[in-house]
Enzyme design. Structure first.
Site, PDB file in Angstrom:
ATOM      1  CD  GLU A   1     -13.468  84.440 -19.217  1.00 18.52           C
ATOM      2  OE1 GLU A   1     -14.600  84.941 -19.261  1.00 18.52           O
ATOM      3  OE2 GLU A   1     -13.243  83.253 -19.484  1.00 18.52           O
TER       4      GLU A   1
ATOM      5  CD  GLU B   1     -16.363  76.993 -18.081  1.00 14.02           C
ATOM      6  OE1 GLU B   1     -16.946  76.918 -19.182  1.00 14.02           O
ATOM      7  OE2 GLU B   1     -16.704  77.811 -17.191  1.00 14.02           O
TER       8      GLU B   1
ATOM      9  N   GLY C   1     -18.360  82.067 -13.026  1.00 18.46           N
ATOM     10  CA  GLY C   1     -19.556  81.334 -12.596  1.00 18.46           C
ATOM     11  C   GLY C   1     -19.756  81.306 -11.084  1.00 18.46           C
TER      12      GLY C   1
ATOM     13  CE  LYS D   1     -19.053  79.939 -19.090  1.00 25.29           C
ATOM     14  NZ  LYS D   1     -18.461  79.942 -17.761  1.00 25.29           N
TER      15      LYS D   1
ATOM     16  CG  ASN E   1     -18.411  81.182 -23.105  1.00 28.01           C
ATOM     17  OD1 ASN E   1     -18.877  80.319 -23.837  1.00 28.01           O
ATOM     18  ND2 ASN E   1     -17.469  80.925 -22.201  1.00 28.01           N
TER      19      ASN E   1
ATOM     20  CB  SER F   1     -19.006  86.936 -11.567  1.00 29.39           C
ATOM     21  OG  SER F   1     -18.939  85.569 -11.207  1.00 29.39           O
TER      22      SER F   1
ATOM     23  CG  HIS G   1     -13.479  79.407 -21.257  1.00 32.65           C
ATOM     24  ND1 HIS G   1     -13.738  78.649 -20.144  1.00 32.65           N
ATOM     25  CD2 HIS G   1     -14.188  80.549 -21.118  1.00 32.65           C
ATOM     26  CE1 HIS G   1     -14.585  79.313 -19.364  1.00 32.65           C
ATOM     27  NE2 HIS G   1     -14.870  80.472 -19.935  1.00 32.65           N
TER      28      HIS G   1
END
Ligand code: PGA
Length: 254
Positions: free
Chosen positions: A173, A103, A179, A18, A16, A219, A101
């Site tokens: 996730e 985010e 991250g 991003k 991904n 991660s 996701h």
């Protein structure tokens, strides 16, 4: 005697990107990693920004690398300035689409209802959907992880048939692991992925639960991938930062 049919789920290593990589960078990165991934046994996929899809697909041509879209809007077309439809994505030749996701949920305010609409639309368009779920550190520390994930999954799959659900990929996730370099322990990751599989059996049936692929994300690195992917209910990974480097090869082969 009744024989139990064992379904082998194909492993999936998904990147991904991003908001990283220009179209030119996408082209050179895919060209560079392509030969390294040629002998990977798992399915290999990169979710890329919409503007990179065509360059990435062209660079991946003739290889085992698949390209997917990181985002789309659930309406067919119309007055939605700045948005991208599934018709547009499908026309490029990309097959996978990502939704839910954290985010998108937290920064762009995408609700469970939106994610359900996106999943139904992706199925209608014959795309391969990947649905993300995950809890915040606050929810985990309060001991509410499993209930939170269950609510996200039940909502996302509302109105989805068993046959269609079996082709969806779920990515678990934990937000606190995304991250941050703070990967979930294998026990934590397996616990939730196992719970998701049981939930799918509960919503649908055992056969659908056996078929559906569940990934861990947060991660994932070349160092920790093998141990995570060895868990019985983890069928691969959704990888952010580490998918921007050619060492992603090691994750795809873990
Ligand atoms: P990360 O991101 O691997 O950089 O933690 C994972 C993701 O957001 O999908």
């Amino acid at each position: 005697m009744k024989l139990k049919v064992i379904i082998m789920r194909k492993r999936l290593a998904a990147g991904n990107w991003k908001m990283n990589m220009t179209p030119s960078q996408a082209k050179s990165f895919i060209s560079e990693i392509k030969p390294l991934l040629a002998d990977a046994d798992s399915e290999v996929l990169f979710f890329v920004p919409a503007i990179d899809i065509q360059a990435a697909l062209a660079a991946a041509e003739g290889s085992n690398i698949q390209i997917g879209a990181e985002n789309f809007f659930y309406e067919d077309k119309g007055a939605y300035t700045g948005e991208i439809s599934l018709d547009m994505i499908r026309d490029t030749g990309a097959e996978y689409v990502l939704m839910g996701h954290s985010e998108r949920r937290t920064i762009f305010g995408e609700s469970d209802e939106w994610i359900n609409k996106k999943l139904l639309k992706a199925i209608e368009y014959g795309m391969k959907p990947m649905v993300c779920c995950g809890e915040s550190l606050e929810i985990r520390e309060a001991g509410n992880t499993l209930g939170w994930i269950e609510a996200q999954i039940r909502s996302a799959f509302t109105g989805v048939s068993a046959a269609d659900a079996a082709n969806v990929v779920i990515a678990y996730e934990p937000i606190w692991a995304i991250g941050t370099g703070k990967v979930a322990t294998t026990d934590q990751a397996q616990e939730v992925c196992g719970m998701i599989r049981k939930l799918i059996a509960d919503i649908y049936d055992a056969d659908t639960a056996e078929k559906i692929r569940i990934l861990y994300g947060g991660s994932v690195s070349p160092e920790n991938a093998a141990e995570l992917f060895a868990q019985p209910d983890i069928d691969g990974g959704l990888v952010g930062g580490a998918s921007l480097k050619t060492s992603f090869e090691k994750i795809a082969k873990a």
